[in-house]
Motif scaffolding. Structure first.
Motif, PDB file in Angstrom:
ATOM      1  N   ALA A 151     -33.768 -12.071   8.199  1.00  0.00           N
ATOM      2  CA  ALA A 151     -33.862 -13.514   8.434  1.00  0.00           C
ATOM      3  C   ALA A 151     -35.148 -14.072   7.817  1.00  0.00           C
ATOM      4  O   ALA A 151     -35.139 -15.162   7.225  1.00  0.00           O
ATOM      5  CB  ALA A 151     -33.809 -13.794   9.933  1.00  0.00           C
ATOM      6  N   ARG A 152     -36.257 -13.348   7.945  1.00  0.00           N
ATOM      7  CA  ARG A 152     -37.512 -13.806   7.347  1.00  0.00           C
ATOM      8  C   ARG A 152     -37.411 -13.833   5.828  1.00  0.00           C
ATOM      9  O   ARG A 152     -37.871 -14.783   5.183  1.00  0.00           O
ATOM     10  CB  ARG A 152     -38.667 -12.901   7.776  1.00  0.00           C
ATOM     11  CG  ARG A 152     -39.046 -13.029   9.247  1.00  0.00           C
ATOM     12  CD  ARG A 152     -40.404 -12.406   9.517  1.00  0.00           C
ATOM     13  NE  ARG A 152     -40.424 -10.985   9.174  1.00  0.00           N
ATOM     14  CZ  ARG A 152     -40.135 -10.007  10.021  1.00  0.00           C
ATOM     15  NH1 ARG A 152     -39.777 -10.301  11.266  1.00  0.00           N
ATOM     16  NH2 ARG A 152     -40.194  -8.745   9.648  1.00  0.00           N
ATOM     17  N   GLN A 153     -36.806 -12.793   5.243  1.00  0.00           N
ATOM     18  CA  GLN A 153     -36.654 -12.755   3.789  1.00  0.00           C
ATOM     19  C   GLN A 153     -35.770 -13.900   3.305  1.00  0.00           C
ATOM     20  O   GLN A 153     -36.062 -14.530   2.289  1.00  0.00           O
ATOM     21  CB  GLN A 153     -36.060 -11.413   3.362  1.00  0.00           C
ATOM     22  CG  GLN A 153     -37.017 -10.252   3.442  1.00  0.00           C
ATOM     23  CD  GLN A 153     -36.391  -8.971   2.952  1.00  0.00           C
ATOM     24  OE1 GLN A 153     -35.231  -8.670   3.247  1.00  0.00           O
ATOM     25  NE2 GLN A 153     -37.139  -8.206   2.186  1.00  0.00           N
ATOM     26  N   ARG A 154     -34.697 -14.152   4.014  1.00  0.00           N
ATOM     27  CA  ARG A 154     -33.799 -15.246   3.633  1.00  0.00           C
ATOM     28  C   ARG A 154     -34.544 -16.579   3.659  1.00  0.00           C
ATOM     29  O   ARG A 154     -34.416 -17.399   2.739  1.00  0.00           O
ATOM     30  CB  ARG A 154     -32.603 -15.279   4.583  1.00  0.00           C
ATOM     31  CG  ARG A 154     -31.563 -16.328   4.208  1.00  0.00           C
ATOM     32  CD  ARG A 154     -30.466 -16.419   5.248  1.00  0.00           C
ATOM     33  NE  ARG A 154     -29.617 -15.237   5.250  1.00  0.00           N
ATOM     34  CZ  ARG A 154     -29.615 -14.326   6.214  1.00  0.00           C
ATOM     35  NH1 ARG A 154     -30.440 -14.442   7.249  1.00  0.00           N
ATOM     36  NH2 ARG A 154     -28.813 -13.283   6.152  1.00  0.00           N
ATOM     37  N   GLU A 155     -35.344 -16.785   4.698  1.00  0.00           N
ATOM     38  CA  GLU A 155     -36.096 -18.040   4.819  1.00  0.00           C
ATOM     39  C   GLU A 155     -37.121 -18.177   3.702  1.00  0.00           C
ATOM     40  O   GLU A 155     -37.266 -19.250   3.098  1.00  0.00           O
ATOM     41  CB  GLU A 155     -36.786 -18.081   6.180  1.00  0.00           C
ATOM     42  CG  GLU A 155     -37.591 -19.349   6.419  1.00  0.00           C
ATOM     43  CD  GLU A 155     -38.298 -19.323   7.759  1.00  0.00           C
ATOM     44  OE1 GLU A 155     -39.074 -20.248   8.032  1.00  0.00           O
ATOM     45  OE2 GLU A 155     -38.083 -18.358   8.528  1.00  0.00           O
ATOM     46  N   LEU A 156     -37.852 -17.089   3.383  1.00  0.00           N
ATOM     47  CA  LEU A 156     -38.856 -17.139   2.322  1.00  0.00           C
ATOM     48  C   LEU A 156     -38.207 -17.401   0.965  1.00  0.00           C
ATOM     49  O   LEU A 156     -38.730 -18.180   0.153  1.00  0.00           O
ATOM     50  CB  LEU A 156     -39.641 -15.826   2.284  1.00  0.00           C
ATOM     51  CG  LEU A 156     -40.607 -15.582   3.449  1.00  0.00           C
ATOM     52  CD1 LEU A 156     -41.130 -14.152   3.413  1.00  0.00           C
ATOM     53  CD2 LEU A 156     -41.757 -16.571   3.393  1.00  0.00           C
ATOM     54  N   ALA A 157     -37.064 -16.750   0.702  1.00  0.00           N
ATOM     55  CA  ALA A 157     -36.389 -16.940  -0.582  1.00  0.00           C
ATOM     56  C   ALA A 157     -35.870 -18.366  -0.723  1.00  0.00           C
ATOM     57  O   ALA A 157     -35.980 -18.981  -1.794  1.00  0.00           O
ATOM     58  CB  ALA A 157     -35.249 -15.932  -0.734  1.00  0.00           C
ATOM     59  N   LEU A 158     -35.299 -18.913   0.348  1.00  0.00           N
ATOM     60  CA  LEU A 158     -34.805 -20.288   0.297  1.00  0.00           C
ATOM     61  C   LEU A 158     -35.948 -21.271   0.072  1.00  0.00           C
ATOM     62  O   LEU A 158     -35.815 -22.261  -0.648  1.00  0.00           O
ATOM     63  CB  LEU A 158     -34.067 -20.622   1.594  1.00  0.00           C
ATOM     64  CG  LEU A 158     -32.690 -19.958   1.780  1.00  0.00           C
ATOM     65  CD1 LEU A 158     -32.135 -20.266   3.160  1.00  0.00           C
ATOM     66  CD2 LEU A 158     -31.728 -20.410   0.699  1.00  0.00           C
ATOM     67  N   ARG A 159     -37.097 -20.994   0.688  1.00  0.00           N
ATOM     68  CA  ARG A 159     -38.249 -21.868   0.499  1.00  0.00           C
ATOM     69  C   ARG A 159     -38.722 -21.825  -0.955  1.00  0.00           C
ATOM     70  O   ARG A 159     -39.133 -22.840  -1.515  1.00  0.00           O
ATOM     71  CB  ARG A 159     -39.363 -21.437   1.443  1.00  0.00           C
ATOM     72  CG  ARG A 159     -40.539 -22.411   1.523  1.00  0.00           C
ATOM     73  CD  ARG A 159     -41.606 -21.864   2.438  1.00  0.00           C
ATOM     74  NE  ARG A 159     -41.042 -21.534   3.763  1.00  0.00           N
ATOM     75  CZ  ARG A 159     -41.692 -20.796   4.663  1.00  0.00           C
ATOM     76  NH1 ARG A 159     -42.891 -20.291   4.383  1.00  0.00           N
ATOM     77  NH2 ARG A 159     -41.141 -20.561   5.839  1.00  0.00           N
ATOM     78  N   ALA A 160     -38.656 -20.639  -1.568  1.00  0.00           N
ATOM     79  CA  ALA A 160     -39.116 -20.500  -2.953  1.00  0.00           C
ATOM     80  C   ALA A 160     -38.206 -21.228  -3.933  1.00  0.00           C
ATOM     81  O   ALA A 160     -38.628 -21.564  -5.043  1.00  0.00           O
ATOM     82  CB  ALA A 160     -39.207 -19.019  -3.329  1.00  0.00           C
ATOM     83  N   THR A 161     -36.946 -21.471  -3.567  1.00  0.00           N
ATOM     84  CA  THR A 161     -36.029 -22.170  -4.482  1.00  0.00           C
ATOM     85  C   THR A 161     -36.355 -23.645  -4.608  1.00  0.00           C
ATOM     86  O   THR A 161     -35.863 -24.310  -5.534  1.00  0.00           O
ATOM     87  CB  THR A 161     -34.574 -22.040  -3.994  1.00  0.00           C
ATOM     88  OG1 THR A 161     -34.423 -22.723  -2.743  1.00  0.00           O
ATOM     89  CG2 THR A 161     -34.174 -20.580  -3.840  1.00  0.00           C
ATOM     90  N   GLY A 162     -37.157 -24.192  -3.692  1.00  0.00           N
ATOM     91  CA  GLY A 162     -37.444 -25.615  -3.724  1.00  0.00           C
ATOM     92  C   GLY A 162     -36.224 -26.471  -3.414  1.00  0.00           C
ATOM     93  O   GLY A 162     -36.185 -27.649  -3.781  1.00  0.00           O
ATOM     94  N   GLY A 163     -35.230 -25.878  -2.777  1.00  0.00           N
ATOM     95  CA  GLY A 163     -34.020 -26.614  -2.436  1.00  0.00           C
ATOM     96  C   GLY A 163     -33.009 -26.715  -3.566  1.00  0.00           C
ATOM     97  O   GLY A 163     -31.961 -27.354  -3.408  1.00  0.00           O
ATOM     98  N   LEU A 164     -33.281 -26.086  -4.699  1.00  0.00           N
ATOM     99  CA  LEU A 164     -32.357 -26.158  -5.834  1.00  0.00           C
ATOM    100  C   LEU A 164     -31.173 -25.228  -5.617  1.00  0.00           C
ATOM    101  O   LEU A 164     -31.324 -24.079  -5.192  1.00  0.00           O
ATOM    102  CB  LEU A 164     -33.076 -25.795  -7.130  1.00  0.00           C
ATOM    103  CG  LEU A 164     -34.189 -26.754  -7.575  1.00  0.00           C
ATOM    104  CD1 LEU A 164     -34.849 -26.245  -8.850  1.00  0.00           C
ATOM    105  CD2 LEU A 164     -33.625 -28.157  -7.794  1.00  0.00           C
ATOM    106  N   ARG A 165     -29.996 -25.732  -5.942  1.00  0.00           N
ATOM    107  CA  ARG A 165     -28.762 -24.953  -5.840  1.00  0.00           C
ATOM    108  C   ARG A 165     -27.914 -25.200  -7.075  1.00  0.00           C
ATOM    109  O   ARG A 165     -28.066 -26.225  -7.745  1.00  0.00           O
ATOM    110  CB  ARG A 165     -27.962 -25.312  -4.579  1.00  0.00           C
ATOM    111  CG  ARG A 165     -28.622 -24.878  -3.280  1.00  0.00           C
ATOM    112  CD  ARG A 165     -27.867 -25.366  -2.057  1.00  0.00           C
ATOM    113  NE  ARG A 165     -28.445 -24.829  -0.834  1.00  0.00           N
ATOM    114  CZ  ARG A 165     -27.988 -23.760  -0.185  1.00  0.00           C
ATOM    115  NH1 ARG A 165     -26.907 -23.124  -0.639  1.00  0.00           N
ATOM    116  NH2 ARG A 165     -28.574 -23.337   0.923  1.00  0.00           N
ATOM    117  N   ALA A 166     -26.995 -24.272  -7.351  1.00  0.00           N
ATOM    118  CA  ALA A 166     -26.101 -24.420  -8.495  1.00  0.00           C
ATOM    119  C   ALA A 166     -24.825 -23.644  -8.230  1.00  0.00           C
ATOM    120  O   ALA A 166     -24.813 -22.676  -7.460  1.00  0.00           O
ATOM    121  CB  ALA A 166     -26.771 -23.920  -9.779  1.00  0.00           C
ATOM    122  N   LEU A 167     -23.768 -24.091  -8.851  1.00  0.00           N
ATOM    123  CA  LEU A 167     -22.495 -23.380  -8.740  1.00  0.00           C
ATOM    124  C   LEU A 167     -22.524 -22.117  -9.578  1.00  0.00           C
ATOM    125  O   LEU A 167     -23.055 -22.098 -10.698  1.00  0.00           O
ATOM    126  CB  LEU A 167     -21.337 -24.274  -9.200  1.00  0.00           C
ATOM    127  CG  LEU A 167     -20.945 -25.412  -8.255  1.00  0.00           C
ATOM    128  CD1 LEU A 167     -19.946 -26.336  -8.948  1.00  0.00           C
ATOM    129  CD2 LEU A 167     -20.352 -24.855  -6.961  1.00  0.00           C
TER     130      LEU A 167
END
Length: 410
Positions: A151-167
């Motif tokens: 859960a901590r790793q998932r949160e850190l990785a999502l934070r590093a994306t800056g909210g960017l997503r792509a298909l």
């Protein structure tokens, strides 16, 4: 202009932030201690199971487990109870959430055996079961730590994306690795089922034969090999009979025998399909593990197409065997995570001309975009550059922290 890596053509990659070295280091540190890793915990649990089996196998009591009044026979309840128990180490390794549910079962079963075992269990048996319970509790705690670390790793990785997503690119090939595991696992299950069916039919044949047999009281002469007992029948003839536990019959004692012509069996120890059960468990447990992992891998990679996924820009090095090493653009000489590549054909994303930078330096890592949530054990999709400048997309499985960072571009 020389670069330390082969980049993806600007028109081929989605908008994604590069993973910074500091973020990668925090992500790796959040993975928890090595002793909480799935492989180590599964090894500890498996060793605990093996120790209990060995202790209970070599210890014994003077009280026979099989008598004419209470024959042994096949214990089908124990067979079906062993299935989840033997699958637990694999779940600890691959499916920690399922392991949280399965782990209490062997502990509860061991405690129930101690409380209801009476004189059947020796002191050594009780100590072994108590030790296994302690091991299960420790492993359960380690699994819980691992889930929290994810859960901590998932949160850190999502934070590093800056909210960017792509298909995910539509051209992701169907995972043949997952399908192969599904087919092979189903084959193992079929073989295990056939072996078990043989035991069921053999037990039924014994019961049919025993109903028409005549009961005699014979004198025990002694063991006749590892799985036979020699007795003297009332007519004075000596016969060797199949016996699961011949050591439980003392020479000179009496034993009930069912006889029908040349066919004869002990009353206390009728046909026991334990051999078929053990062989079936080997195939069924292996097949279940392979089938579950294959189905989950196939489902996860296909499910990534459902909605835009978090994306991160990294570097990958695929010339290090089947394992792919992942680095950051800011620190291309340090590996912070590894994953296993789902081996598929290269796919040219739609709109690609194939005229990107040619891949002539195989020693250099390649720029890549990781799609999906990043945590220990995750399955992801990777977009990178292949030979002759062609962008390609493939699946990656079993993401894990690099415990021994590789220094230098390899």
């Amino acid at each position: 202009m020389n670069t330390p890596y082969v980049p993806i053509s600007a028109g081929q990659r989605p908008e994604a932030l590069p993973l910074e070295p500091g973020d990668a280091e925090r992500w790796a540190a959040a993975g928890g201690p090595r002793r909480a890793s799935g492989g180590f915990l599964a090894l500890v649990l498996g060793a605990g199971f093996l120790a209990v089996f060995v202790v209970m196998g070599v210890s014994g009591t003077d009280t026979p487990s099989c008598t004419d009044a209470e024959p042994c026979g096949t214990d089908w309840g124990a067979y079906f109870a062993m299935l989840p128990v033997l699958l637990t180490p694999y779940c600890v390794w691959r499916f920690p959430r399922a392991a949280l549910v399965l782990l209490p079962l062997p502990a509860a079963g061991g405690l129930a055996a101690v409380l209801t075992g009476g004189t059947v269990l020796t002191t050594a048996d009780r100590i072994a079961v108590g030790g296994l319970t302690a091991v299960v509790v420790l492993v359960w705690g380690g699994v819980l730590l691992r889930i929290r670390a994810r859960a901590r790793q998932r949160e850190l990785a999502l934070r590093a994306t800056g909210g960017l997503r792509a298909l995910v690119p539509e051209q992701l090939p169907r995972s043949k690795q997952g399908l192969r595991r599904i087919v092979l696992g189903a084959g193992f299950l079929l073989v295990g089922g056939l072996v078990l069916l043989h035991g069921v039919l053999a037990e039924r044949d014994f019961a049919d034969r025993a109903r028409g047999a005549e009961r005699h009281t014979a004198r025990v002469l002694g063991p006749d090999g590892d799985s036979r007992l020699r007795v003297r029948m009332p007519d004075g003839t000596a016969r060797g009979l199949p016996a699961t536990f011949p050591e439980e019959f003392r020479p000179g004692s009496e034993a009930g025998v069912l006889a029908d012509g040349d066919w004869a069996r002990l009353v206390a120890q009728p046909y026991d399909a334990m051999g078929q059960q053990m062989a079936s468990l080997l195939f069924v447990v292996t097949g279940s593990a392979m089938l579950t992992r294959g189905a989950l891998l196939h489902r996860r990679l296909r499910a990534l197409h459902g909605e835009p996924q978090p994306v991160l820009r990294v570097l990958v090095s695929e010339n290090e065997g089947p394992t792919v090493a992942v680095r950051t653009e800011g620190d291309p000489e340090r590996v912070f995570l590894l994953y296993d590549r789902v081996r598929e054909r290269s796919v040219l994303p739609r709109g690609s001309s194939g005229n990107g930078i040619p891949w002539t330096h195989r020693e250099a890592p390649r720029q890549a975009v990781l799609y999906g949530e990043l945590y220990d054990g995750a399955d992801i999709v990777v977009l990178t550059m292949g030979g002759k400048g062609k962008a390609r997309v493939y699946g990656g499985t079993a993401v894990r922290v690099s415990r021994a960072p590789l220094h230098g571009i390899t």
